[in-house]
Design a protein around this motif. Structure first.
Motif, PDB file in Angstrom:
ATOM      1  N   ALA A  55       0.836  -1.203   0.000  1.00  0.00           N
ATOM      2  CA  ALA A  55       0.000   0.000   0.000  1.00  0.00           C
ATOM      3  C   ALA A  55       0.870   1.253   0.000  1.00  0.00           C
ATOM      4  N   THR A  56       0.316   2.345  -0.496  1.00  0.00           N
ATOM      5  CA  THR A  56       0.983   3.642  -0.430  1.00  0.00           C
ATOM      6  C   THR A  56       0.588   4.330   0.863  1.00  0.00           C
ATOM      7  N   HIS A  57       1.495   5.176   1.368  1.00  0.00           N
ATOM      8  CA  HIS A  57       1.334   5.763   2.686  1.00  0.00           C
ATOM      9  C   HIS A  57       1.358   7.282   2.579  1.00  0.00           C
ATOM     10  N   GLN A  58       0.397   7.956   3.248  1.00  0.00           N
ATOM     11  CA  GLN A  58       0.407   9.404   3.389  1.00  0.00           C
ATOM     12  C   GLN A  58       0.411   9.707   4.881  1.00  0.00           C
ATOM     13  N   ASP A  59       1.535  10.204   5.368  1.00  0.00           N
ATOM     14  CA  ASP A  59       1.703  10.413   6.793  1.00  0.00           C
ATOM     15  C   ASP A  59       1.247  11.814   7.172  1.00  0.00           C
ATOM     16  N   ILE A 117      -6.993  11.907  -1.701  1.00  0.00           N
ATOM     17  CA  ILE A 117      -6.730  12.063  -0.276  1.00  0.00           C
ATOM     18  C   ILE A 117      -5.551  13.011  -0.120  1.00  0.00           C
ATOM     19  N   ARG A 118      -5.649  13.867   0.884  1.00  0.00           N
ATOM     20  CA  ARG A 118      -4.568  14.802   1.177  1.00  0.00           C
ATOM     21  C   ARG A 118      -4.313  14.777   2.678  1.00  0.00           C
ATOM     22  N   VAL A 119      -3.042  14.622   3.061  1.00  0.00           N
ATOM     23  CA  VAL A 119      -2.687  14.530   4.474  1.00  0.00           C
ATOM     24  C   VAL A 119      -1.538  15.483   4.763  1.00  0.00           C
ATOM     25  N   THR A 120      -1.698  16.316   5.772  1.00  0.00           N
ATOM     26  CA  THR A 120      -0.629  17.184   6.260  1.00  0.00           C
ATOM     27  C   THR A 120      -0.501  16.967   7.767  1.00  0.00           C
ATOM     28  N   ASP A 121       0.422  17.717   8.381  1.00  0.00           N
ATOM     29  CA  ASP A 121       0.640  17.543   9.814  1.00  0.00           C
ATOM     30  C   ASP A 121      -0.579  17.906  10.646  1.00  0.00           C
ATOM     31  N   ASP A 122      -1.448  18.799  10.136  1.00  0.00           N
ATOM     32  CA  ASP A 122      -2.596  19.222  10.941  1.00  0.00           C
ATOM     33  C   ASP A 122      -3.941  18.966  10.271  1.00  0.00           C
TER      34      ASP A 122
END
Length: 920
Positions: free
Chosen positions: A96-100, A244-249
């Motif tokens: 799977a690909t990961h967005q942290d 999907i978009r993932v950032t620190d906040d």
């Protein structure tokens, strides 16, 4: 089975030491992990709880500690003693690909997982769901903000994660009352998912299938059902995550949701007494529609210090009920909704903020309008500079090739949207309900400034306006008083102004002047909507702080504007023919806007805040800071508004004079369009649209002029702050002037005379199937007049007129306008031909029928909220009218239509006066 698990072997497998006789017990009862020699791939046995089992001796500790690593080694063989136990974390996400980031996301093929870290459990965050795509009709529009919750993830047992909406409405600070509040008020479950992995060995996080979000969490199906009254259901199998978009906040998931119904019902054999809404008209197949959801999981920092509201100014607010003590009569706290704004240098008179308020201009804004939109955003920096913030607001343009959606959270955005029946702009926001801190805001601008406005003026005459869609109101919190339809109304105002200026020869519809004209209106509307997203409510009294003389002073209007606030619904400043023409519309902030921003955003030391906010708010007595909101303007069910100075779309310190001027402008427009010869290439319905544009101005005037009769002027002072009365009756002379305006202007048939050849030339658009027929002037006139009748004969007007003497000193009571005077003046105006014996025009006959219909209804059915004294006066006036009709019915100068009308009216009134009242 691999013989390393064969219990008949006497030796322990390589890499694991067990005390004699404990191997079988360790394998069968404890489910411990065993490995083979390093030369062969490891074999891993997983315990029923999904993790490596606890060691059975001190010697086994090292092997147990490395079990998880062995499970993910290349070529490892995993054997489960409990087939239902979750798989190892790394096995689930293999490939799977990961967005942290805030809530990490894993994706593989059609599968999507949320990684829930242990530190994220039971910690509040802001969950919101916005609508990025919809179907474009009946309140179901794209680019709309949806619901929000203060939420958290909660782990139940070892196999379930719940998404819970936290109840932040009720709080207490003492331990005993905090426990009582927690017991009294429930949280809500938004969704739940099974844990599909063992905890990650290092991060201790678990995986859940994100598919539980492919549900009708925002309740959009209610809006669909409200719009079409058809059983659409969410089709989970054909709904999916797009991006999907993932950032620190922030974690954002865009989902495409499919709603469907198996079949369209057959139409009824006979028409229903209750109109049935048609099925969707904009979708290729009415049985199927896709809606775009934008799920936002937004991180919350340390709660911002809340700022309490002051009702002398208008700010949106979040309400918290503090039950710590029972000493306050009202335990509700109202916190101003505002962005977190802090100076980089607290000591500097002018400082950049630590984090500016960023507005992203969406790539779907037409290129030709982007400059005007940006100017409308940045205009607000003037107010922030006055309180010490430099560049508090920043505008950024989303790149045309950007692949992220502006409906995500943690910033403000401005998007264009279109629809088949849409004409509004909206400036909502999402905030932390504990403190009022704004986290997200998305301004939606419909295309009313191009195609939209001119179409609506033709399509919407005589039927409900599209922004009042029950579907939108049922689903959105902006279906009530705080809902903003400024763009649609402003576009109608713009069209009236452009039509008049074009008819005067002062502007060409396709010339640079017209383009500048539209650009300035877009800036005006953007300023208004940005004000909402900064936390400001409407101010419908602001237009009255500029005098009529100032409105004709070009120097004044260019530097100060035409209103005290951009948060009013400001009309175009159109001069009469021969008058001086100053600025046409608002292009800058007004004094109220600076004041409201100061109260919400000024940096104040905590110890000084109460005193300083009170000092700021105490300036409410300044005439330039006049303020009243939607509730005082009225226009909602059960609230007709009582202050004639609080209106949508008036201008100047004398609204009655403004409406008289609008009647003159409408007449001028009608005369000019009748004098103009249609030209080849003209818009098919140009003349029809211009005609109806003038009527739209008078529709608004009819209701708002009526507010003077029985009206009260209001101010917003706190108890003990001033000696001004909260309510003061409108001057009797002004009330009588309003009655005369209606009698001599809107009830006068001579106000609506048109050339026969002009009416005969009002052709429809022959390409449109539902093209309608000839324009009915009597119907358009009656629509204006009925609005005035309904206001003057309403229970609210009657009650206020009866109560007026209670608010007036004895010495002045003789001059008070009475309900008997109003009813008598109205009836005398409507039926004036009965005294003169003159023939009765068709427009006047229509007006008389409507008046008589209302009298008949009151005599037969009464009115639950109409005061008894009012009903008595209605009967008294009806008896007088009966006598006048008897005398006039056989008048020799009357046409046959007039005689028939009077005979019918007399018969109707006789029956109504003889009838027994029907009581519920």
């Amino acid at each position: 089975m691999n013989d390393s698990l064969n219990p008949t072997r006497s030796a322990a497998p390589a890499g694991l030491s067990l005390a004699p006789g404990l191997l079988l017990t360790g394998l069968l009862l404890q489910g411990c992990v065993t490995t083979v020699t390093p030369a062969t791939p490891p074999v891993v046995v997983i315990a029923p709880n999904g993790a490596a089992s606890a060691p059975v001796s001190a010697a086994a500790s090292a092997a147990a500690a490395s079990a998880a690593a062995a499970a993910s080694a290349p070529g490892a063989t995993v054997v489960r003693l409990d087939p239902a136990a979750p798989k190892p974390f790394d096995e689930v996400i293999k490939g799977a690909t990961h967005q942290d980031g805030f809530v990490p996301v894993w994706r593989k093929d059609e599968k999507t997982w949320l990684e829930i870290p242990v530190e994220r459990l039971d910690q509040p965050f802001l969950l919101s769901i916005n609508i990025s795509n919809s179907i474009g009709e009946r309140g179901l529009y794209a680019s709309q903000m949806g619901p929000q919750w203060l939420a958290s993830f909660r782990k139940i047992g070892s196999n379930l994660i719940q998404l819970v909406a936290l109840n932040s409405n009720y709080v207490a600070t003492t331990p005993a009352m905090r426990a009582s509040v927690e017991q009294a008020f429930s949280n809500s479950l938004l969704g739940a998912a099974a844990i599909v992995s063992a905890p990650h060995p290092q991060r201790k996080s678990v995986l859940v299938d994100a598919g539980f979000l492919l549900a009708d969490m925002p309740g959009y199906s209610t809006a669909i059902e409200t719009a079409f009254r058809l059983p659409y259901a969410l089709d989970r199998g054909n709904s999916y995550f797009e991006k999907i978009r993932v950032t620190d906040d922030l974690t954002t998931l865009n989902a495409r949701m499919h709603y469907a119904t198996a079949r369209m019902p057959a139409p009824p054999l006979t028409p229903s007494p209750v109109p049935t809404p048609p099925p969707p008209q904009t979708t290729p197949d009415p049985r199927s529609m896709f809606v775009g959801y934008v799920y936002n999981f937004a991180k919350l920092g340390e709660p911002m210090a809340p700022r309490k509201t002051d009702p002398r100014l208008g700010h949106f607010f979040d309400v918290v009920t503090d039950l710590t003590s029972d000493t306050k009569a009202n335990p509700r706290l109202h916190y101003v909704t505002r962005w977190r704004l802090e100076k980089q240098d607290p000591q500097a008179p002018l400082s950049e903020p630590k984090q500016p308020i960023v507005y992203w201009l969406d790539k779907n804004i037409p290129v030709q309008y982007r400059g005007a939109v940006e100017a409308g955003v940045l205009e607000w920096n003037k107010a922030f500079e006055r309180i010490g913030f430099k560049n508090a607001i920043v505008a950024k343009q989303q790149p045309d090739d950007a692949d992220w959606d502006n409906m995500d959270a943690r910033h403000a955005s401005i998007r264009w949207f279109t629809g088949a029946d849409v004409g509004f702009a909206i400036g909502p926001s999402h905030s932390d309900p504990r403190t009022g801190e704004i986290i997200d805001a998305d301004i939606g601008m419909s295309d009313v400034f191009g195609r939209g406005a001119r179409r609506f003026l033709v399509e919407d005459v005589g039927r409900a306006t599209p922004f009042a869609s029950p579907a939108f109101a049922a689903w959105s919190k902006f279906g009530g008083a705080d809902y903003c339809n400024y763009a649609q109304e402003a576009a109608a105002e713009m069209d009236f102004a452009m039509d008049l200026l074009e008819a005067r020869g002062e502007i060409a519809p396709d010339g640079p002047e017209a383009d500048a004209f539209v650009q300035s209106r877009i800036k005006d509307v953007v300023m208004h909507e940005v004000g909402h997203t900064l936390g400001l409510k409407h101010n419908f009294k602001a237009s009255t702080v500029v005098s009529r003389a100032q409105l004709q002073d070009k120097g004044f209007t260019e530097s100060k504007g035409i209103s005290g606030s951009v948060m009013d619904y400001n009309a175009y400043n159109l001069a009469l023919a021969g008058e001086r023409q100053a600025s046409l519309n608002n292009t800058t902030l007004g004094p109220y806007d600076y004041w409201a921003i100061e109260y919400a955003y000024k940096s104040i030391a905590p110890a000084d805040e109460t005193a300083e906010l009170s000092r700021i708010a105490s300036r409410s007595t300044d005439p330039l800071l006049a303020y009243s909101d939607d509730a005082e303007a009225g226009g909602q069910r059960g609230n007709d508004g009582i202050d004639p100075l609080v209106n949508r779309f008036d201008l100047g310190d004398d609204p009655l004079a403004y409406y008289e001027k609008r009647l003159q402008l409408s007449r001028e427009l009608w005369q000019r369009v009748q004098d103009r010869t249609p030209q080849p290439g003209d818009e098919a319905v140009r003349q029809r649209r211009v005609l109806l544009s003038g009527f739209q101005q008078l529709n608004r005037a009819a209701d708002l002029v009526g507010k003077y009769v029985g009206g009260m002027n209001t101010v917003r002072d706190l108890p003990g702050s001033t000696n001004r009365p909260a309510y003061a009756p409108v001057a009797p002379a002004k009330q009588r002037d309003a009655l005369q305006f209606l009698a001599k202007g809107l009830f006068n048939a001579d106000s609506f005379r048109f050339k026969p050849q002009f009416l005969a030339g009002l052709s429809p658009d022959y390409n449109e199937w539902d093209r309608g027929g000839p324009v009915s002037i009597p119907a358009a006139v009656l629509q204006v007049q009925v609005t005035a009748l309904d206001r003057l004969m309403s229970p609210g007007t009657a009650s206020r007129l009866l109560d007026l003497p209670l608010y007036v000193a004895d010495a002045n009571k003789r001059n008070v306008i009475s309900l008997a005077e109003v009813y008598g003046t109205l009836q005398g105006s409507v039926w004036s031909e009965l005294k003169t014996g003159s023939d009765i025009d068709r427009l006047r006959r229509n007006l008389q029928r409507e008046h008589l219909r209302r009298v008949q209804s009151l005599l037969i059915r009464g009115a639950g909220t109409l005061p008894p004294d009012a009903l008595s006066l209605v009967r008294m006036e009806a008896v007088e009218l009966q006598g006048q009709l008897r005398s006039a019915v056989n008048g020799s100068r009357l046409s046959v239509e007039s005689r028939a009308h009077l005979q019918d009216s007399l018969s109707t009134l006789n029956e109504a006066l003889k009838a027994s009242m029907l009581r519920s």
